[in-house]
Write a protein that holds these residues in place. Structure first.
Motif: not given
Length: 516
Positions: A18-32
């Motif tokens: 999940l952390g890497h998805k967030f870093l890659n822009g695949e997950m919003s700040k609030m979802d993360f």
């Protein structure tokens, strides 16, 4: 514990993904944030680095855990660690892989971050000198530990509307904030028998509320029934839709105090018929041989055990340098039966020292932090680190201390100042004598940085009150404003509280001078 560790270790790799998805822009700040909080992790404002918050159960810091935290700091080249206002430790500026690696190693070695953020029961707070303080009613530490263990044992199962907090205070100073938290236990004695007085429904942040007192005293062995009752009430009555109102204090506001307490009592009876949650704890006996000292310091506290002392250390803004942590650890290891307890003030107590050892620690820690009340002020981590922050709390505190030093006002005159970078109240500014809360404000069509001034807050049984909001002060003028307050009290040759009480007109005149 093996089952718990197996479950928690099984979560780490999924969270890393999940952390890497967030870093890659695949997950919003609030979802993360929704996923990471429960792991005790938050993305920092940069969106590239992360913070991990380790639970130090009730601030009772073992040398084993402190060594591991120091090892993490060395390994990941962190200059400092952050002592929080809920007796935990945060590491900042880490990569997602460093966070996950330290989380995994921590689980294996009994140091946990799970549930230290997000919609979970948070670290159980406790009076940091409980067990050794001269005015202790009785030692509440083992009871706080029992509740913390209870939460941790099933931390992965909670589905709460938002966080909730439990506190234990060992006397009327209420250093654990039972009078301003979701569920609080105050140590009392009646006819020589130990009981807890229960407080309900308080909390700091938006719409801060003081707790209400439940009339019936309870036996210490029954505390888990009350913990489960407030949990069940929260799950069934809490707001899962409007996150801004998803705290226990809003349930009490909606129901009214009497109905809320009655509702709580009904849940309590259901829990008692459902399961056996009585506990039995062992209270530590402090029988170390003491040695008297003639040394005096505002950081030195005499324990109720003859010839034994505690030394308080307050790194500025709670930022304890890693090298200083190592010095403290090394010195403690050469001594017998010495303890560290984290406080709710971003500081720590080194406890159970004989007089000679206390003198050594006073000298060792002399340059590690503050000595005056102002230097022992509380500031949340704020901008530029916190993604929720609005203003720079840590910078503001440094500027205050620099301004006083530059203008040669070194007298211990002002009380501790509480600085929150946003309304989340991480510094509990509402119950400080002087509290600041950061926000943006439009002045003459320009959006500027200001701190709300909250004045006159207090904590203590029968005394707890929220500070009054006096208006807004430009962020950059806060040091000068505080200096003028301190100068007025100094010129009048009075302590600050007496001066403020007796010179209301002058106090308001100074406030009005800086208000925007």
């Amino acid at each position: 514990m093996k089952t718990l560790n197996k479950i928690l270790l099984g979560e780490v790799e999924g969270f890393r993904t999940l952390g890497h998805k967030f870093l890659n822009g695949e997950m919003s700040k609030m979802d993360f944030k929704g996923a990471s909080g429960g792991m005790g992790v938050y993305a920092e404002r940069s969106g590239k680095k992360f913070m991990i918050r380790f639970r130090i159960p009730s601030g009772i810091a073992s040398i084993k855990d402190l060594k591991l935290i120091y090892d993490f700091a060395q390994r990941y080249k962190l200059d400092s660690i952050h002592l929080t206002t809920r007796q935990a430790i945060q590491l900042h500026g880490m990569t997602i892989d460093e966070v996950c690696d330290s989380m995994e190693e921590g689980i294996k070695k009994g140091l946990y971050s799970r549930g230290s953020g997000g919609n979970f029961p948070r670290n159980v707070s406790v009076s940091p000198l409980s067990g050794v303080e001269e005015k202790d009613v009785f030692d509440v530490s083992p009871y706080a530990t029992a509740v913390g263990d209870h939460f941790l044992s099933k931390v992965y199962t909670y589905k709460l509307p938002r966080k909730f907090k439990v506190a234990f205070s060992s006397n009327e100073k209420d250093e654990a904030h039972v009078t301003a938290t979701d569920l609080g236990f105050l140590a009392v004695k009646e006819n020589g028998i130990e009981y807890f007085k229960v407080y309900l429904g308080g909390g700091m942040g938006n719409n801060s509320k003081l707790s209400v007192k439940r009339e019936q005293l309870i036996k210490p062995e029954d505390i888990l029934y009350h913990v489960e009752a407030i949990t069940d009430l929260f799950i069934n009555e809490g707001d899962y839709i409007n996150k801004g109102r998803a705290r226990i204090r809003y349930i009490m506001e909606r129901m009214g105090e009497e109905k809320f307490v009655n509702c709580y009592n009904s849940y309590l009876e259901k829990v008692k018929t459902r399961e056996n949650l009585k506990i039995k704890v062992e209270t530590k006996i402090y029988d170390k041989v003491g040695i008297e000292t003639s040394m005096r310091s505002p950081r030195l506290f005499t324990q109720k055990q003859k010839g034994l002392y505690s030394v308080y250390v307050h790194p500025i803004g709670g930022q304890l340098k890693s090298e200083h942590l190592k010095l403290i650890i090394d010195k403690i290891e050469a001594m017998n039966e010495v303890e560290i307890r984290l406080a709710m003030s971003e500081g720590l107590y080194i406890r159970n020292l004989n007089g000679k050892e206390a003198e050594i620690f006073l000298e060792l820690t002399d340059k590690m932090g503050g000595n005056t009340s102002l230097e022992c002020s509380i500031a949340c981590i704020g901008v530029p680190t916190c993604q929720m922050g609005i203003l720079e709390s840590q910078r503001t505190l440094r500027e205050i201390l620099s301004y006083f030093k530059e203008n040669n006002l070194t007298k211990d005159i002002l009380p501790r100042v509480h600085i929150s970078g946003c309304p989340n109240s991480c510094s509990v500014h509402e119950i400080g004598t002087i509290g600041f809360c950061g926000k943006k404000k439009k002045v003459q069509d320009e959006l500027i940085n200001v701190f709300e001034l909250h004045f006159g807050g207090e904590i203590g049984i029968g005394k707890t009150k929220l500070g009054k909001y006096y208006g807004d002060i430009k962020r950059e003028e806060v040091p000068k404003f505080l200096f003028e307050l301190a100068s007025a009290a100094t010129n009048d040759n009075k302590d600050f509280t007496s001066w403020a009480d007796q010179n209301v007109d002058e106090l308001n005149e100074i406030i009005n001078k800086y208000r925007v």
